[in-house]
Design a protein around this motif. Sequence first.
Motif, PDB file in Angstrom:
ATOM      1  N   LYS A   9       1.037  -1.047   0.248  1.00 32.51           N
ATOM      2  CA  LYS A   9      -0.254   0.024  -0.083  1.00 32.51           C
ATOM      3  C   LYS A   9       0.944   1.325   0.091  1.00 32.51           C
ATOM      4  CE  LYS A   9      -4.317  -0.937   1.722  1.00 32.51           C
ATOM      5  NZ  LYS A   9      -5.614  -0.402   2.731  1.00 32.51           N
TER       6      LYS A   9
ATOM      7  N   THR B  79       0.929   5.837  -0.262  1.00 30.75           N
ATOM      8  CA  THR B  79       0.211   6.918  -0.262  1.00 30.75           C
ATOM      9  C   THR B  79       0.984   7.959  -1.305  1.00 30.75           C
ATOM     10  OG1 THR B  79      -0.170   7.089   2.111  1.00 30.75           O
ATOM     11  CG2 THR B  79      -0.435   8.904   1.169  1.00 30.75           C
TER      12      THR B  79
ATOM     13  N   VAL C 197      -3.543  10.132  -2.375  1.00 29.49           N
ATOM     14  CA  VAL C 197      -4.202   9.292  -2.811  1.00 29.49           C
ATOM     15  C   VAL C 197      -3.580   7.911  -2.230  1.00 29.49           C
ATOM     16  CG1 VAL C 197      -4.595   7.790  -4.977  1.00 29.49           C
ATOM     17  CG2 VAL C 197      -4.588  10.015  -5.274  1.00 29.49           C
ATOM     18  N   GLN C 198      -4.334   7.028  -1.554  1.00 33.07           N
ATOM     19  CA  GLN C 198      -3.890   5.973  -0.842  1.00 33.07           C
ATOM     20  C   GLN C 198      -4.509   4.646  -1.467  1.00 33.07           C
ATOM     21  OE1 GLN C 198      -4.953   6.834   3.397  1.00 33.07           O
ATOM     22  NE2 GLN C 198      -2.745   7.004   3.698  1.00 33.07           N
ATOM     23  N   GLY C 199      -3.626   3.423  -1.455  1.00 36.36           N
ATOM     24  CA  GLY C 199      -3.996   2.264  -1.950  1.00 36.36           C
ATOM     25  C   GLY C 199      -2.974   1.456  -2.511  1.00 36.36           C
ATOM     26  N   LYS C 200      -3.352   0.558  -3.336  1.00 34.56           N
ATOM     27  CA  LYS C 200      -2.305  -0.559  -3.927  1.00 34.56           C
ATOM     28  C   LYS C 200      -2.457  -0.057  -5.417  1.00 34.56           C
ATOM     29  CE  LYS C 200      -2.770  -4.542  -0.861  1.00 34.56           C
ATOM     30  NZ  LYS C 200      -3.182  -5.680  -0.557  1.00 34.56           N
TER      31      LYS C 200
ATOM     32  N   VAL D 167      -4.266   3.213  -8.946  1.00 33.13           N
ATOM     33  CA  VAL D 167      -4.055   3.210  -7.710  1.00 33.13           C
ATOM     34  C   VAL D 167      -5.644   2.416  -7.096  1.00 33.13           C
ATOM     35  CG1 VAL D 167      -3.756   4.010  -5.348  1.00 33.13           C
ATOM     36  CG2 VAL D 167      -2.527   4.689  -7.366  1.00 33.13           C
ATOM     37  N   GLU D 168      -5.867   1.177  -6.719  1.00 34.47           N
ATOM     38  CA  GLU D 168      -7.045   0.612  -6.184  1.00 34.47           C
ATOM     39  C   GLU D 168      -7.029   0.894  -4.594  1.00 34.47           C
ATOM     40  OE1 GLU D 168      -8.047  -3.553  -6.290  1.00 34.47           O
ATOM     41  OE2 GLU D 168      -8.499  -2.974  -7.951  1.00 34.47           O
ATOM     42  N   ASN D 169      -8.237   1.450  -4.436  1.00 36.87           N
ATOM     43  CA  ASN D 169      -8.412   1.614  -2.749  1.00 36.87           C
ATOM     44  C   ASN D 169      -9.776   1.269  -2.393  1.00 36.87           C
ATOM     45  OD1 ASN D 169      -8.774   2.270  -0.141  1.00 36.87           O
ATOM     46  ND2 ASN D 169      -8.340   4.430  -0.542  1.00 36.87           N
ATOM     47  N   GLY D 170     -10.050   0.007  -1.955  1.00 36.76           N
ATOM     48  CA  GLY D 170     -11.363  -0.578  -1.843  1.00 36.76           C
ATOM     49  C   GLY D 170     -11.856  -0.940  -3.136  1.00 36.76           C
TER      50      GLY D 170
ATOM     51  N   THR E 257     -10.851   2.809  -8.222  1.00 34.76           N
ATOM     52  CA  THR E 257      -9.684   2.659  -8.846  1.00 34.76           C
ATOM     53  C   THR E 257      -9.556   4.351  -9.364  1.00 34.76           C
ATOM     54  OG1 THR E 257      -9.673   0.364  -9.693  1.00 34.76           O
ATOM     55  CG2 THR E 257      -8.020   1.990 -10.705  1.00 34.76           C
TER      56      THR E 257
ATOM     57  N   ALA F 231       2.528   3.180   2.894  1.00 30.55           N
ATOM     58  CA  ALA F 231       1.337   3.597   3.659  1.00 30.55           C
ATOM     59  C   ALA F 231       1.404   2.791   4.758  1.00 30.55           C
ATOM     60  CB  ALA F 231      -0.085   3.228   2.911  1.00 30.55           C
TER      61      ALA F 231
END
Length: 88
Positions: free
Chosen positions: A37, A39, A49-52, A65-68, A71, A85
């Motif tokens: 993850k 940031t 923007v946070q996510g994978k 970037v996917e967050n939940g 995208t 993150a």
Amino acid sequence: MGVKMPKKSKPQRPTRDEFELEELGNQLLEAHTEKNKVTLIVFKKEEPVQGKIVKLDGQTKLIHVENGFDTVKVPFLDILKVESAPQL
């Protein structure tokens, strides 16, 4: 005769040298490969923007970037900083 208004200059994206861009690319590639993850601090966005990172698109130069369930597609040149993150 009208009054000439000064032109509003829009904020300029900071310029970075080749080394900085390569380092940024390496950080993104590593995060994508290891499925970490991240940031991303993005130019002209108030919230990071946070996510994978699920896709590094070389053609469009967009980082997906996917967050939940969402995208977010971020232009590579708009990324100012990549941070790990916190793992929850």
